[in-house]
Design a protein around this motif. Structure first.
Motif, PDB file in Angstrom:
ATOM      1  N   GLY A 424     -17.784  -3.489   5.016  1.00  0.00           N
ATOM      2  CA  GLY A 424     -17.144  -2.643   4.018  1.00  0.00           C
ATOM      3  C   GLY A 424     -18.145  -1.867   3.185  1.00  0.00           C
ATOM      4  N   VAL A 425     -17.606  -1.097   2.236  1.00  0.00           N
ATOM      5  CA  VAL A 425     -18.449  -0.308   1.341  1.00  0.00           C
ATOM      6  C   VAL A 425     -19.045  -1.193   0.255  1.00  0.00           C
ATOM      7  CG1 VAL A 425     -18.479   1.618  -0.287  1.00  0.00           C
ATOM      8  CG2 VAL A 425     -17.124   1.777   1.810  1.00  0.00           C
ATOM      9  N   GLY A 426     -18.226  -2.114  -0.263  1.00  0.00           N
ATOM     10  CA  GLY A 426     -18.698  -2.970  -1.339  1.00  0.00           C
ATOM     11  C   GLY A 426     -18.172  -4.377  -1.191  1.00  0.00           C
ATOM     12  N   GLU A 427     -17.590  -4.901  -2.266  1.00  0.00           N
ATOM     13  CA  GLU A 427     -17.077  -6.264  -2.247  1.00  0.00           C
ATOM     14  C   GLU A 427     -15.660  -6.245  -1.666  1.00  0.00           C
ATOM     15  OE1 GLU A 427     -17.725  -7.719  -6.218  1.00  0.00           O
ATOM     16  OE2 GLU A 427     -19.884  -7.381  -6.100  1.00  0.00           O
ATOM     17  N   LEU A 428     -14.623  -6.248  -2.511  1.00  0.00           N
ATOM     18  CA  LEU A 428     -13.267  -6.061  -1.990  1.00  0.00           C
ATOM     19  C   LEU A 428     -13.041  -4.580  -1.721  1.00  0.00           C
ATOM     20  CD1 LEU A 428     -11.083  -8.416  -4.232  1.00  0.00           C
ATOM     21  CD2 LEU A 428     -11.343  -8.569  -1.752  1.00  0.00           C
ATOM     22  N   ASP A 429     -12.697  -4.231  -0.500  1.00  0.00           N
ATOM     23  CA  ASP A 429     -12.384  -2.859  -0.098  1.00  0.00           C
ATOM     24  C   ASP A 429     -10.926  -2.768   0.320  1.00  0.00           C
ATOM     25  OD1 ASP A 429     -14.912  -2.031  -0.575  1.00  0.00           O
ATOM     26  OD2 ASP A 429     -15.448  -1.607   1.500  1.00  0.00           O
ATOM     27  N   ILE A 430     -10.356  -1.581   0.228  1.00  0.00           N
ATOM     28  CA  ILE A 430      -8.976  -1.353   0.648  1.00  0.00           C
ATOM     29  C   ILE A 430      -8.969  -0.870   2.099  1.00  0.00           C
ATOM     30  CG2 ILE A 430      -6.858  -0.042   0.221  1.00  0.00           C
ATOM     31  CD1 ILE A 430      -7.694   0.119  -2.708  1.00  0.00           C
ATOM     32  N   TYR A 431      -8.161  -1.529   2.925  1.00  0.00           N
ATOM     33  CA  TYR A 431      -8.020  -1.207   4.345  1.00  0.00           C
ATOM     34  C   TYR A 431      -6.575  -0.801   4.635  1.00  0.00           C
ATOM     35  CZ  TYR A 431     -12.538  -3.494   5.231  1.00  0.00           C
ATOM     36  OH  TYR A 431     -13.867  -3.842   5.238  1.00  0.00           O
ATOM     37  N   SER A 432      -6.395   0.001   5.683  1.00  0.00           N
ATOM     38  CA  SER A 432      -5.054   0.382   6.125  1.00  0.00           C
ATOM     39  C   SER A 432      -4.825  -0.104   7.543  1.00  0.00           C
ATOM     40  CB  SER A 432      -4.879   1.903   6.070  1.00  0.00           C
ATOM     41  OG  SER A 432      -5.682   2.536   7.058  1.00  0.00           O
ATOM     42  N   PHE A 433      -3.553  -0.252   7.926  1.00  0.00           N
ATOM     43  CA  PHE A 433      -3.204  -0.651   9.289  1.00  0.00           C
ATOM     44  C   PHE A 433      -1.756  -0.267   9.551  1.00  0.00           C
ATOM     45  CE2 PHE A 433      -2.683  -4.154   6.366  1.00  0.00           C
ATOM     46  CZ  PHE A 433      -1.407  -4.610   6.612  1.00  0.00           C
ATOM     47  N   GLU A 434      -1.433  -0.063  10.826  1.00  0.00           N
ATOM     48  CA  GLU A 434      -0.078   0.278  11.234  1.00  0.00           C
ATOM     49  C   GLU A 434       0.706  -1.007  11.505  1.00  0.00           C
ATOM     50  OE1 GLU A 434       1.109   3.388  11.140  1.00  0.00           O
ATOM     51  OE2 GLU A 434      -0.874   3.835  10.309  1.00  0.00           O
ATOM     52  N   LEU A 435       1.969  -1.010  11.089  1.00  0.00           N
ATOM     53  CA  LEU A 435       2.795  -2.204  11.181  1.00  0.00           C
ATOM     54  C   LEU A 435       3.725  -2.185  12.379  1.00  0.00           C
ATOM     55  CD1 LEU A 435       3.789  -2.523   7.452  1.00  0.00           C
ATOM     56  CD2 LEU A 435       2.336  -4.072   8.699  1.00  0.00           C
ATOM     57  N   SER A 436       4.059  -3.384  12.843  1.00  0.00           N
ATOM     58  CA  SER A 436       5.098  -3.505  13.866  1.00  0.00           C
ATOM     59  C   SER A 436       6.452  -3.393  13.191  1.00  0.00           C
ATOM     60  CB  SER A 436       4.983  -4.855  14.580  1.00  0.00           C
ATOM     61  OG  SER A 436       5.274  -5.899  13.671  1.00  0.00           O
ATOM     62  N   GLU A 437       7.489  -3.186  13.973  1.00  0.00           N
ATOM     63  CA  GLU A 437       8.829  -2.987  13.427  1.00  0.00           C
ATOM     64  C   GLU A 437       9.308  -4.209  12.666  1.00  0.00           C
ATOM     65  OE1 GLU A 437      13.311  -1.677  14.931  1.00  0.00           O
ATOM     66  OE2 GLU A 437      11.625  -1.777  16.325  1.00  0.00           O
ATOM     67  N   ARG A 438       8.877  -5.369  13.071  1.00  0.00           N
ATOM     68  CA  ARG A 438       9.360  -6.594  12.465  1.00  0.00           C
ATOM     69  C   ARG A 438       9.043  -6.659  10.980  1.00  0.00           C
ATOM     70  NH1 ARG A 438       9.227 -12.784  14.573  1.00  0.00           N
ATOM     71  NH2 ARG A 438       9.838 -13.758  12.639  1.00  0.00           N
ATOM     72  N   LEU A 439       7.903  -6.117  10.580  1.00  0.00           N
ATOM     73  CA  LEU A 439       7.519  -6.194   9.185  1.00  0.00           C
ATOM     74  C   LEU A 439       8.146  -5.113   8.328  1.00  0.00           C
ATOM     75  CD1 LEU A 439       3.754  -7.145   9.289  1.00  0.00           C
ATOM     76  CD2 LEU A 439       5.718  -8.581   8.880  1.00  0.00           C
ATOM     77  N   ASN A 440       8.815  -4.152   8.951  1.00  0.00           N
ATOM     78  CA  ASN A 440       9.406  -3.076   8.173  1.00  0.00           C
ATOM     79  C   ASN A 440      10.668  -3.501   7.440  1.00  0.00           C
ATOM     80  OD1 ASN A 440       7.475  -1.234   8.878  1.00  0.00           O
ATOM     81  ND2 ASN A 440       8.585  -0.449  10.626  1.00  0.00           N
ATOM     82  N   GLY A 441      11.354  -4.548   7.914  1.00  0.00           N
ATOM     83  CA  GLY A 441      12.618  -4.936   7.325  1.00  0.00           C
ATOM     84  C   GLY A 441      13.721  -3.987   7.740  1.00  0.00           C
ATOM     85  N   LYS A 442      14.893  -4.160   7.161  1.00  0.00           N
ATOM     86  CA  LYS A 442      16.009  -3.272   7.467  1.00  0.00           C
ATOM     87  C   LYS A 442      15.767  -1.899   6.858  1.00  0.00           C
ATOM     88  CE  LYS A 442      19.385  -7.019   7.806  1.00  0.00           C
ATOM     89  NZ  LYS A 442      20.655  -7.579   7.277  1.00  0.00           N
ATOM     90  N   PRO A 443      16.130  -0.819   7.578  1.00  0.00           N
ATOM     91  CA  PRO A 443      15.852   0.532   7.064  1.00  0.00           C
ATOM     92  C   PRO A 443      16.590   0.800   5.766  1.00  0.00           C
ATOM     93  CG  PRO A 443      17.289   0.624   8.993  1.00  0.00           C
ATOM     94  CD  PRO A 443      16.812  -0.791   8.885  1.00  0.00           C
ATOM     95  N   VAL A 444      15.877   1.405   4.844  1.00  0.00           N
ATOM     96  CA  VAL A 444      16.410   1.718   3.522  1.00  0.00           C
ATOM     97  C   VAL A 444      16.181   3.191   3.240  1.00  0.00           C
ATOM     98  CG1 VAL A 444      16.001   1.384   1.045  1.00  0.00           C
ATOM     99  CG2 VAL A 444      16.214  -0.589   2.541  1.00  0.00           C
ATOM    100  N   THR A 445      17.146   3.839   2.599  1.00  0.00           N
ATOM    101  CA  THR A 445      17.029   5.242   2.205  1.00  0.00           C
ATOM    102  C   THR A 445      16.937   5.334   0.690  1.00  0.00           C
ATOM    103  OG1 THR A 445      18.235   6.059   4.134  1.00  0.00           O
ATOM    104  CG2 THR A 445      18.184   7.491   2.204  1.00  0.00           C
ATOM    105  N   TYR A 446      15.937   6.085   0.205  1.00  0.00           N
ATOM    106  CA  TYR A 446      15.801   6.295  -1.232  1.00  0.00           C
ATOM    107  C   TYR A 446      16.801   7.362  -1.658  1.00  0.00           C
ATOM    108  CZ  TYR A 446      11.255   3.969  -0.700  1.00  0.00           C
ATOM    109  OH  TYR A 446      10.247   3.079  -0.416  1.00  0.00           O
ATOM    110  N   VAL A 447      17.751   6.998  -2.502  1.00  0.00           N
ATOM    111  CA  VAL A 447      18.833   7.894  -2.900  1.00  0.00           C
ATOM    112  C   VAL A 447      18.659   8.295  -4.365  1.00  0.00           C
ATOM    113  CG1 VAL A 447      21.321   8.140  -3.224  1.00  0.00           C
ATOM    114  CG2 VAL A 447      20.435   6.905  -1.228  1.00  0.00           C
ATOM    115  N   SER A 448      18.623   9.594  -4.626  1.00  0.00           N
ATOM    116  CA  SER A 448      18.665  10.120  -5.993  1.00  0.00           C
ATOM    117  C   SER A 448      20.051  10.693  -6.231  1.00  0.00           C
ATOM    118  CB  SER A 448      17.610  11.209  -6.201  1.00  0.00           C
ATOM    119  OG  SER A 448      16.321  10.657  -6.303  1.00  0.00           O
ATOM    120  N   GLY A 449      20.778  10.090  -7.146  1.00  0.00           N
ATOM    121  CA  GLY A 449      22.103  10.588  -7.493  1.00  0.00           C
ATOM    122  C   GLY A 449      22.072  11.314  -8.823  1.00  0.00           C
ATOM    123  N   TYR A 450      22.887  12.350  -8.946  1.00  0.00           N
ATOM    124  CA  TYR A 450      22.950  13.131 -10.183  1.00  0.00           C
ATOM    125  C   TYR A 450      24.400  13.172 -10.653  1.00  0.00           C
ATOM    126  CZ  TYR A 450      18.175  14.647  -9.275  1.00  0.00           C
ATOM    127  OH  TYR A 450      16.821  14.672  -9.064  1.00  0.00           O
TER     128      TYR A 450
END
Length: 584
Positions: A424-450
């Motif tokens: 890594g660059v230093g001590e604790l570093d931030i990493y990214s990774f792609e997830l399998s479908e299982r970890l996504n949970g049930k699909p959710v839609t962000y709804v803005s109501g007015y």
């Protein structure tokens, strides 16, 4: 796991012993280089010590102790491949030099993410316990006490290695990617939280004096590099810890540690995020904060559940994760400990709830780990009304190093975690990774109501909007906006009751959504219409009618009842039929 500090303490006691075991076999030059290396190692200068041990081994290839201490110096630097080579050289010269060395090799290979070889050496170490300790000379006698401590936890550690090499993992992650500079620095960088559009990220950075600051990283598009800065009008000389945002992008929760201001060592605060600035901040109620330490708040997708970490009395030990549920009037309920499915006598921290609210991710040093602190997931059980026994996410998210601060992006496709793994660059570093479908949970839609007036478009503020059947109530803001994380491919039954408007009730069809922006729905309320006036007259110009002395039939007043249909759909929903019947 066996720590290098304990290894150094043990080996320094063995230095004279190791030399005595090979009387007269070392050249004066090799002995001088070896002694110089041990002095440097005692001073914490592992890199220079490795150079001296390497020189001693070169001057006398049979100098077994030099190879072993070279391995220690390389391991201290995180050079695990070089450490393994040095340890292997010791065993090639004398297989009975040290029984503990087999355990050390297992640990090194495990840190190199080579669990199969690691398991071989750990099993060999266990098998060698059947041999008389005298076969390993004075080394065996001096190392016996340390071996007994290791044997108490050896089976658990071997199980962790077996999990690592198990191919039947529920997570399908192939590789982690370090976010690099300027996000990561030589300091600790952790607890990331991304905006919905993936263009902004907030995270915590620990400074040289252990002060924690909130950092903001921004980019023009999700594929562009980041630029970072400290959040305006927020950071102080005191620690400001992990932040969490409601997915509406407006409400933010964070930690403040300021004795004299906070009730405890650290307290939970909430504020409003506007144009990159945090405003109208206030501490959460006293029954949420306590006289001790509260930190690392994590708000649910729609802001209805709050998770945080506390050391308050009554927990299972260490730091535990607690949950508060929002009441119908908008206040927070009493915090509840999540119990032994999540919490342990050790430390749990960094909670993160999935969009659907069914999976809780967190870090723990108390559950069965692959080494140090790992990321775990616990699923909500509707029958038991609690989170189930935590499961280790497995490699490569977890490994023999520390993992902390799990986060999922709004679209559920990318995960982030902080780790102090090598490279890594230093001590604790931030990493990214792609997830399998299982970890996504049930699909959710962000709804803005007015919620607005159907004629003027004026917003209705502080208007309660209950969801049918769910028992949750949402409130509109200054723009008449409310926010809901709704199950995709379903319907969202909403009702609005206001004294100045006709009752509103409708089931909204919610499509799947990328959630890079919110899905908009409009609740336009209709007022009762006044009687129609003759042409060219206004209400003010109409004279009051004379007193009526003639009996007349009851006057009929027209009241509209609006029924809305989805496109290409003439069917009526049950709630619409019920509304018509009530109207009749």
């Amino acid at each position: 796991m066996f720590t290098l500090r304990r290894l150094l303490t043990l080996l320094f006691c063995l230095i004279a012993l190791v030399l005595a075991a090979q009387p007269g076999t070392q050249t004066p030059e090799a002995l001088e280089a070896f002694q110089n290396g041990t002095n440097l190692l005692l001073e914490g200068k592992a890199k220079r010590a490795a150079k001296s041990f390497r020189e001693a081994a070169k001057l006398d290839t049979g100098f077994t102790a030099a190879h072993r201490f070279l391995g220690v110096a390389e391991e201290l630097q995180g050079n695990f491949q070089a450490a393994a080579s040095a340890y292997q050289q010791v065993l090639s010269q004398d297989t009975s030099f040290s029984r503990l060395l087999y355990y050390q090799l297992g640990q090194v290979y495990y840190k190199m993410s080579r669990p199969k070889i690691a398991l071989h050496y750990l099993r060999r170490f266990k098998e060698l316990q059947s041999k008389d300790i005298g076969e390993f000379g004075r080394n065996g006698e001096e190392e016996a006490a340390e071996e007994r401590k290791i044997l108490d936890r050896l089976d658990q550690e071997m199980r962790a290695v077996e999990i690592t090499q198990d191919t039947l993992q529920f997570i399908n992650v192939t590789k982690l990617y370090n976010l690099g500079r300027p996000v990561n620095t030589i300091r600790d960088d952790y607890f990331p939280f991304f905006s919905n559009d993936l263009k902004s990220m907030y995270y915590t950075r620990r400074g040289e004096l252990k002060d924690e600051d909130l950092i903001r990283a921004r980019r023009r598009s999700p594929t562009d590099p980041f630029a970072t800065d400290r959040v305006d009008n927020f950071n102080t000389l005191r620690p400001e810890g992990m932040v969490s945002l409601v997915r509406d992008g407006e409400r933010i929760y964070y930690t403040v540690c300021n004795p004299g201001v906070t009730r405890g060592a650290c307290d939970l605060y909430a504020g409003w995020l506007s144009n990159g600035k945090i405003t109208r901040s206030e501490a959460l109620p006293d029954y949420v904060n306590s006289d001790v330490w509260e930190s690392q708040p994590s708000i649910s997708c729609d802001g209805q559940e709050l998770y945080f970490v506390s050391t308050r009395p009554g927990g299972l030990g260490g730091s535990d994760i607690y949950r508060c549920i929002k009441n119908a009037d908008g206040t927070w309920g009493e915090p509840k400990n999540l119990g032994d499915g999540v919490n342990t006598p050790e430390h749990e921290e960094g909670p993160f709830l999935s969009n659907d609210g069914k999976a809780l991710y967190f870090s723990s040093s108390g559950h069965l780990s692959l080494g140090d602190q790992d990321i775990f997931v616990s699923y909500w059980d509707n029958v038991q009304g609690r989170f189930t026994q935590a499961i280790n996410l497995g490699p490569p998210v977890n490994g023999p190093h520390r993992e902390l601060g799990f986060h999922l992006t709004s679209n559920g496709r990318t995960g982030y975690v902080a780790s102090d793994r090598p490279g890594g660059v230093g001590e604790l570093d931030i990493y990214s990774f792609e997830l399998s479908e299982r970890l996504n949970g049930k699909p959710v839609t962000y709804v803005s109501g007015y919620v607005t007036d159907s004629l003027t478009g004026e917003p209705l503020t502080d208007q309660p909007v209950p969801v049918g059947g769910a028992g949750k109530t949402y409130y509109t803001n200054y723009a008449g906006r409310f926010f809901i994380c709704a199950p995709a491919n379903g319907t969202l039954p909403l009702t609005v009751t206001h004294p100045d408007y006709l009752p509103f009730a409708r089931d909204f069809a919610i499509p799947p959504w990328e959630n890079l922006e919110t899905y908009r729905i409009d609740l336009m309320l209709v007022k009762e219409q006044p009687p129609e006036l003759p042409p060219n007259l206004t209400a003010k110009s109409v004279a009051p009618p004379p007193p009526d002395t003639i009996s007349r039939k009851t006057r009929i007043i027209k009241r509209p009842h609006i029924v809305r249909f989805n496109f290409d759909d003439a069917s009526l929903l049950p709630i619409q039929i019920e509304g018509i019947e009530k109207f009749v």
